[in-house]
Design an enzyme around this catalytic site. Structure first.
Site, PDB file in Angstrom:
ATOM      1  N   HIS A  77      -7.119 -13.050 -46.757  1.00 24.81           N
ATOM      2  CA  HIS A  77      -8.354 -12.249 -46.818  1.00 24.81           C
ATOM      3  C   HIS A  77      -8.096 -10.914 -47.519  1.00 24.81           C
ATOM      4  O   HIS A  77      -8.877 -10.473 -48.358  1.00 24.81           O
ATOM      5  CB  HIS A  77      -8.878 -11.956 -45.405  1.00 24.81           C
ATOM      6  CG  HIS A  77      -9.387 -13.166 -44.666  1.00 24.81           C
ATOM      7  ND1 HIS A  77      -9.001 -13.490 -43.391  1.00 24.81           N
ATOM      8  CD2 HIS A  77     -10.265 -14.124 -45.036  1.00 24.81           C
ATOM      9  CE1 HIS A  77      -9.627 -14.583 -43.001  1.00 24.81           C
ATOM     10  NE2 HIS A  77     -10.392 -14.997 -43.986  1.00 24.81           N
ATOM     11  N   ARG A  91      -9.193 -21.488 -52.088  1.00 27.40           N
ATOM     12  CA  ARG A  91      -7.776 -21.844 -51.984  1.00 27.40           C
ATOM     13  C   ARG A  91      -7.531 -23.165 -52.701  1.00 27.40           C
ATOM     14  O   ARG A  91      -7.235 -23.190 -53.866  1.00 27.40           O
ATOM     15  CB  ARG A  91      -7.351 -21.915 -50.515  1.00 27.40           C
ATOM     16  CG  ARG A  91      -7.259 -20.544 -49.856  1.00 27.40           C
ATOM     17  CD  ARG A  91      -7.185 -20.640 -48.372  1.00 27.40           C
ATOM     18  NE  ARG A  91      -8.350 -21.367 -47.867  1.00 27.40           N
ATOM     19  CZ  ARG A  91      -8.689 -21.442 -46.593  1.00 27.40           C
ATOM     20  NH1 ARG A  91      -7.937 -20.888 -45.670  1.00 27.40           N
ATOM     21  NH2 ARG A  91      -9.778 -22.098 -46.221  1.00 27.40           N
ATOM     22  N   LYS A 117     -18.029 -22.533 -35.685  1.00 26.78           N
ATOM     23  CA  LYS A 117     -16.749 -22.021 -35.160  1.00 26.78           C
ATOM     24  C   LYS A 117     -16.948 -21.214 -33.890  1.00 26.78           C
ATOM     25  O   LYS A 117     -17.926 -20.466 -33.768  1.00 26.78           O
ATOM     26  CB  LYS A 117     -16.075 -21.120 -36.196  1.00 26.78           C
ATOM     27  CG  LYS A 117     -15.565 -21.854 -37.416  1.00 26.78           C
ATOM     28  CD  LYS A 117     -14.890 -20.880 -38.365  1.00 26.78           C
ATOM     29  CE  LYS A 117     -14.380 -21.564 -39.625  1.00 26.78           C
ATOM     30  NZ  LYS A 117     -13.962 -20.583 -40.636  1.00 26.78           N
ATOM     31  N   SER A 133      -7.250 -18.762 -41.183  1.00 21.54           N
ATOM     32  CA  SER A 133      -7.213 -18.216 -39.824  1.00 21.54           C
ATOM     33  C   SER A 133      -6.974 -19.345 -38.820  1.00 21.54           C
ATOM     34  O   SER A 133      -6.217 -19.187 -37.859  1.00 21.54           O
ATOM     35  CB  SER A 133      -8.538 -17.535 -39.489  1.00 21.54           C
ATOM     36  OG  SER A 133      -8.774 -16.469 -40.374  1.00 21.54           O
TER      37      SER A 133
END
Ligand code: PNS
Length: 163
Positions: free
Chosen positions: A19, A92, A43, A130
């Site tokens: 991040h 990513r 989430k 994360s």
């Protein structure tokens, strides 16, 4: 000339070196970056909103032209409210693509004036998220080189098994 502001939205549960890398790259492109913790209904977070705000403030305290904020509404509405015309997201691997593609096109359908800008994270962070950091930390894995030191300390408080 008008200032170009980008919103960098995410769960940031917790913020990682990946991040931070995207924030630094974003600051090279935009006049200002608003990092905003937003609600992802898929989430459940480990860290409270206040903890995540504090961590983000701490790890970006040496940066200029940055603001840490939060919102529980629709991302594009938040962008309009903050006079931002861009949403910044890190990309990513191929695995991110489908989710990001869907989100960017939905956001565009909701508001055609807001563009999504993807930045590649540094190669060193290409595999971290994360979620995977939390999983490794929960079972005692060493994640000290994947998160800023203050985040590492906070993770240790949550997961006593951590080295
Ligand atoms: O870090 P994440 O969990 O991948 O971030 C996802 C996030 C929080 C940016 C996304 O869920 C979001 O934008 N939530 C706010 C509600 C919204 O506008 N959803 C997008 C409709 S496509």
């Amino acid at each position: 000339m008008k200032k170009k502001i980008a919103i960098y939205p995410g769960s940031f549960d917790p913020p990682t070196n990946g991040h931070l890398d995207v924030i630094e790259r974003g600051l090279q492109l935009f006049d200002g970056v608003i990092v905003s913790i937003m609600h992802n209904p898929a989430k459940q977070s480990l860290f409270t909103l206040e903890e995540r705000m504090d961590l983000l403030r701490e790890i970006t305290k040496t940066f200029s032209n940055i603001e840490i904020d939060s919102s529980d509404g629709l991302l594009v509405d938040y962008a309009v409210k903050r006079n931002a015309h861009a949403i910044l997201r890190g990309m990513r691997a191929v695995s991110d693509f489908e989710y990001e593609f869907q989100m960017a096109l939905m956001n565009r359908r909701l508001n055609r004036d807001i563009q999504t800008v993807f930045l590649m994270t540094g190669l060193r962070w290409i595999f971290i998220s994360s979620s995977i950091i939390k999983e490794a930390a929960r079972f005692g894995g060493d994640v000290s080189d994947m998160v800023p030191p203050v985040v590492y300390q906070k993770l240790k408080e949550k997961f006593p098994l951590m080295k």
